[in-house]
Structure formats: C-alpha cells, structure tokens
Design a protein around this motif. Structure first.
Motif, PDB file in Angstrom:
ATOM      1  N   ARG A   7      62.263  20.462 -62.087  1.00  0.00           N
ATOM      2  CA  ARG A   7      62.269  20.084 -62.711  1.00  0.00           C
ATOM      3  C   ARG A   7      61.800  18.125 -62.132  1.00  0.00           C
ATOM      4  O   ARG A   7      62.447  17.826 -61.099  1.00  0.00           O
ATOM      5  N   THR A   9      60.261  14.288 -62.802  1.00  0.00           N
ATOM      6  CA  THR A   9      61.115  12.987 -63.504  1.00  0.00           C
ATOM      7  C   THR A   9      60.057  11.533 -62.508  1.00  0.00           C
ATOM      8  O   THR A   9      59.945  11.409 -61.584  1.00  0.00           O
ATOM      9  N   TYR A 200      62.633   7.840 -69.311  1.00  0.00           N
ATOM     10  CA  TYR A 200      61.879   8.212 -67.847  1.00  0.00           C
ATOM     11  C   TYR A 200      61.306   9.959 -69.025  1.00  0.00           C
ATOM     12  O   TYR A 200      61.820   9.759 -69.784  1.00  0.00           O
ATOM     13  N   CYS A 202      60.915  13.994 -68.187  1.00  0.00           N
ATOM     14  CA  CYS A 202      61.887  14.653 -67.440  1.00  0.00           C
ATOM     15  C   CYS A 202      60.512  16.288 -67.299  1.00  0.00           C
ATOM     16  O   CYS A 202      61.182  16.553 -68.712  1.00  0.00           O
TER      17      CYS A 202
END
Length: 443
Positions: A7, A9, A200, A202
């Motif tokens: 992941r 971000t 954010y 992700c």
C-alpha cells in the motif's frame, strides 16, 4: 519474479466542493452501514425468538444446501443493499441512496460482512472477551472519521493540466501530492480523513520483488530494549566473527518525551473547555482537541520516519536477520511503560519485517526466553536471572564479559540457525521457534 501486495499512501488536496462531495458520499455509505447493523440485530432477535419457541431456523435451498433463514452474510447483505437503493425514498419520491456511488456502498457492505464474520468466529472459538472482536456497531456522524473504499471500477488516475489527478465515481476530482511514483497501476484505493481534517489516498498495488539482499555471509542479531531501542551485533556467518560495535544500533529517540510539555498544554486546554456532560462541544474545545491530535501525529510521523530509515539501512547491508520476538505489551505492565511505549518497538518490528520481505532477506523471529542468561560464546546458562540493574553479562563458564544487550543480540543469531555450530563449533543449531506460552524476559 515474485510479487507482493503493498500500500502506498499519499496526501490529497481537496477543494471545498470536492470535500463536500466526499462527506456526502460518506454519509450515504454510513447510512448503508447503519441499516446493515440494524438488520443484523433484527435477524438475531428473530432467530432467538424462533429458538425459544422450539422452531427450527434451518431450511434446504434449491441446490440442496442447508441454510439458516436468518443468515446475513455477504451475499444476503448485497441483496439487501440492492433493495435499499430502490426502497429508500424521500418525501419527493427521490431515491436518495441510489444517488451515491454503488462501488463505495458495495465496499462498505463488504467491510461490514467481514467485520461481522470475524466477530462471530471469535464467539464460536470462545475467544476471551478481552480479546474478542465485537460485532459491528452503529457509526455516528460525530465520532466516526470518513473512509471510502473503491475497487478498480470506481476510480481512475487521469492526466489534467500536466498533473495526474484521482477521479472517483460520482465526478469527484482530487489532487494528489505525489511524493513518489507508483510501481504499477493501483488495484483499489481507500480515501479517508484523519483527526486533523487531512485527506489521504491509500493505493493497493502489486510490487515486484526485484531487490537483492546484502552480502550472503552478513547476519545481524537484534535485541529490543528500553535504554537503547535496538541493540545489534553483526556476524560474519562464514567465519563466526562477531562485531559488537554500535554501527546499526538504534538509540531511543524520545520523541514523546520531547513533545510531552506541548501535549500537556493542549490537554489542559481541552479539560478547561470540555463543558458539561451531554452538551455539544464548543469551538474552543474542538480547536484544543485538534491541537492535541496534531502533537500526537507529529510524534507518530517521526517514529515512523526513523523506523523506515533504520530498517532500510539494516536490510541493505545484511542477508540474514535474527529478531527478538516478544510482546512489547508486556512492558506496559512494568515501571518502564512510558519509555517503552515512546520507543515504539512494535512499530519498528513491523517495519523491519516488511522491508525484509520486500528485499528478500531471511528474517527469523527468535524465542526470547533465556536470551539474557545464555552465553553467546559457550552456550552456558547462568544459574540465576540477571536483575535489570546489572547491564554487564559475565559468563560463569568461559569468563567472557560483555554488555548484556550485546550478548543477547549475539544469542539471537545462534538461535536462528545462522551459525549452526556456534562460535566454537560445539553447539548444535537451535531452531528459532517463536512461542507465546510464557512471558518473555526484559533485556
């Protein structure tokens, strides 16, 4: 070539219009979640009433499978969502739930079904209540933070004005602060807001593991502690020579201690402006709470940044790493709770494991029992436990004397099997089998 799901971000820059659209989308998804919770509880009450009446809730479906008529798994929840999108209308006859993104709402249903399944599994396995995951509860507008999940059909990265922006279902366009490049096209994305109001994204991507580990004969033993967060010993596995220098040690950064005064001021302002119980929070209290959250997040970011830098340096120089595997939660019951939590050992351990898996490094988690009483030179064990105030280990058999944590770090390498015969070729290899049966020692 091996691959791994990771992941990435990134910070988002959301305009006022985009933020309003995101909050609207989340309110619809939150309504879906709350309807699922209400329906799940309703079916549970009906099942209990049926059982108390002596009636069976089982039936055989068209495929000959035995099912529960009050079952509410993912398939039933998905059908319930389809019904809700058509049945929920306002006074003007407008299907207000259908105006939202079906992808985001379907992902909310998937998250609800997953949380419910895990909670029921814990109940079935008779997990202690203190460690049991609870059933899904209602999401409040004031206490829950917005979070939206999109599969690959609900978003895309589009070029606009020379910049790559994130376009979500429903026409929501967000600017992404690209601090690095994505290794491949994202498979899904989670858009969320933190306690400071920052947005954010992700991205879930598939990473090809093409990194090469360090020298094949370079091994490192790591012992977690409080005075020094990570005490290390470098070992040449071909010769058994140990380097007890502090080249790869990680000193206690004490980020929490440095921010303690600022955090105390913010918490005092929160206490003064809290107001009466049950009354809405004032704007001053909200500002003070946000200031405390800003201090917390700055400390967390510093710990994470330090951990990644240290882990990358360690992984790049070694092909084998032996790490002490113990529960940092154990230290929370001692007088060193504040300093151990400030060290962030659990976070560092997770970051190191992740970097090792990406780089192809052989990382072994070593059982921490008796690592402070065993000698890394001759494998002798002291007849008594060393008190915490005694920081120098002296072997009663061979007479070797060295710092206590350095000796423990060297024992990690031997127990991991990186030196099968030990330093003097007199000790058989010991498998590094992590265990949770007893409380570990503090070293």
């Amino acid at each position: 070539m091996a691959t791994k799901t990771v992941r990435y971000t990134f910070r988002l820059r959301a305009s006022a219009r985009a933020e309003a659209a995101l909050m609207r989308e989340y309110s619809l998804c939150r309504a879906v979640w709350n309807h699922m919770v209400a329906e799940s509880r309703n079916r549970h009450q009906h099942r209990r009433a049926f059982k108390q009446s002596g009636l069976s809730t089982r039936y055989v479906d068209q495929r000959g499978m035995l099912r529960d008529c009050f079952e509410f798994g993912y398939n039933e929840a998905s059908r319930w969502l389809t019904m809700l999108r058509h049945a929920l209308v306002d006074e003007a006859g407008r299907q207000w739930l259908a105006e939202g993104s079906a992808v985001a709402q379907q992902q909310m249903v998937r998250a609800f079904a997953s949380a419910r399944r895990k909670a029921l599994m814990d109940i079935k396995k008779r997990v202690p209540v203190s460690r049991r995951r609870g059933l899904p509860r209602f999401k409040s507008r004031r206490t829950s933070f917005p979070s939206l999940n999109y599969s690959k059909d609900g978003f895309r990265l589009a070029e606009s004005d020379g910049r790559t922006r994130l376009r979500l279902a429903g026409g929501i366009v967000l600017s992404v602060v690209w601090s690095r490049q994505l290794p491949s096209l994202p498979r899904s994305v989670r858009v969320y807001q933190d306690s400071l109001g920052h947005w954010y994204a992700c991205f879930v991507v598939l990473l090809e593991l093409d990194a090469e580990p360090g020298p094949p004969s370079a091994a490192l033993g790591i012992d977690w502690g409080v005075a020094t967060t990570a005490t290390t010993v470098h070992v040449d596995t071909s010769t058994g020579q140990k380097d007890f220098s502090d080249s790869y040690d990680l000193a206690h950064p004490q980020f929490g201690k440095a921010a303690a005064a600022e955090l105390a001021r913010a918490q005092k302002r929160m206490a003064r402006r809290r107001g009466s119980k049950g009354q809405p929070k004032s704007k001053g209290y909200v500002r003070a709470r946000r200031e405390a959250a800003r201090v917390y997040k700055r400390v967390a970011n510093r710990r994470r940044d330090t951990g990644h830098k240290w882990a990358r340096r360690v992984v790049a120089a070694h092909s084998k790493i032996a790490v002490e595997d113990f529960r940092p939660r154990f230290l929370a019951k001692t007088s060193m709770a504040r300093k151990s939590s400030d060290a962030g050992i659990a976070l560092l351990k997770g970051i190191l494991i992740w970097h090792a898996s990406v780089a192809g490094v052989d990382l072994q988690l070593v059982d921490p029992r008796y690592t402070t009483t065993d000698c890394a030179n001759c494998d002798a064990r002291t007849k008594h436990h060393l008190p915490l105030g005694q920081r120098t280990y002296t072997c009663e058999s061979c007479g070797v004397s060295r710092p206590r944590d350095k000796n423990s770090a060297a024992v990690m390498v031997v127990r991991a099997g990186f030196i099968p015969g030990g330093a003097e070729d007199v000790r058989p290899g010991v498998a590094a089998v992590p265990t949770r049966q007893s409380e570990p020692e503090i070293s």
